[in-house]
Design an enzyme around this catalytic site. Sequence first.
Site, short mmCIF file in Angstrom:
data_model
loop_
_atom_site.label_atom_id
_atom_site.label_comp_id
_atom_site.label_asym_id
_atom_site.label_seq_id
_atom_site.Cartn_x
_atom_site.Cartn_y
_atom_site.Cartn_z
N LYS A 38 0.90 -1.17 0.00
CA LYS A 38 0.00 0.00 0.00
C LYS A 38 0.93 1.20 0.00
CE LYS A 38 -4.10 2.07 1.08
NZ LYS A 38 -5.43 1.87 0.47
N ALA A 112 -5.12 4.21 -3.31
CA ALA A 112 -5.85 4.89 -2.24
C ALA A 112 -7.05 5.55 -2.90
CB ALA A 112 -4.97 5.93 -1.57
#
Length: 226
Positions: A38, A112
């Site tokens: 991430k 995101a």
Amino acid sequence: MARYVVVTATDTGVGKTLVSTGLARALVAAGERVVAIKPFETGLVGDERGDGEALAAATGQVEPRRALVRLRDPLTPALAAEREGVVLDVAAVTARIRGLAAGFDTAIVEGAGGVLSPLTWTADIVSLARDLGAKHVVLVAADKLGTLSLTHTAVKCLVDAGLTPSAIVLSAPSSPDLSTGTNAAVLRRRLAGHGAVAENIIELPRVTSDEEAARVLAKLPPAGGQ
Ligand SMILES: Nc1ncnc2c1ncn2[C@@H]1O[C@H](COP(=O)(O)OP(=O)(O)OP(=O)(O)O)[C@@H](O)[C@H]1O
Ligand SMILES: [Mg+2]
């Protein structure tokens, strides 16, 4: 060199992490060496556990154990960074991803927010996916009313960037509506002009574990060795 699988979405909170962890588990079960990353995560206070930790748990990787850039405010990364006085360097983050991916068969990269959510004022997951030379882009959307336009818009945006999605995952919402269960078939018809995308639209029902998600996601092109 690792192949990159970028997981993006029509919106925030639609199932990217669930799809990323499920896909990671499916690939690990198939014998692949997988790292799941991430790059940017917001809305994290202190050492709060986030998506980055969930991805690491799914693969068992040594690093990274959490998101590469962690920001406090629950806002898009570009704005959250600005409010914290943090200057984001996407080129440096991209280089870090490449370094972390070295030695793995597949690097799963979770975006995101949605496709055009600003990571910085000049970068988004589309530009990051291009910079990484992503082999697969998986688009996640909620299987609920409104998804037809959101999904088609996101597909057009990705196609325009030369990143035709390999698969679309329609994730079942906690409160289904009349459209839930119909959207995949409608999108197959609407996206018929986009070739293979239309053949790789799958429904992810409500699941209670990553392992359950993995069984469904094992059918996707990124898990099929393509
Ligand atoms: N098919 C499903 N079955 C069960 N729970 C689901 C499903 N799809 C999504 N969820 C749940 O919905 C919530 C949001 O999903 P998730 O965290 O994967 O979204 P996201 O797109 O990664 O969000 P973010 O933009 O914050 O990264 C989570 O609690 C997740 O477990
Ligand atoms: Mg997530």
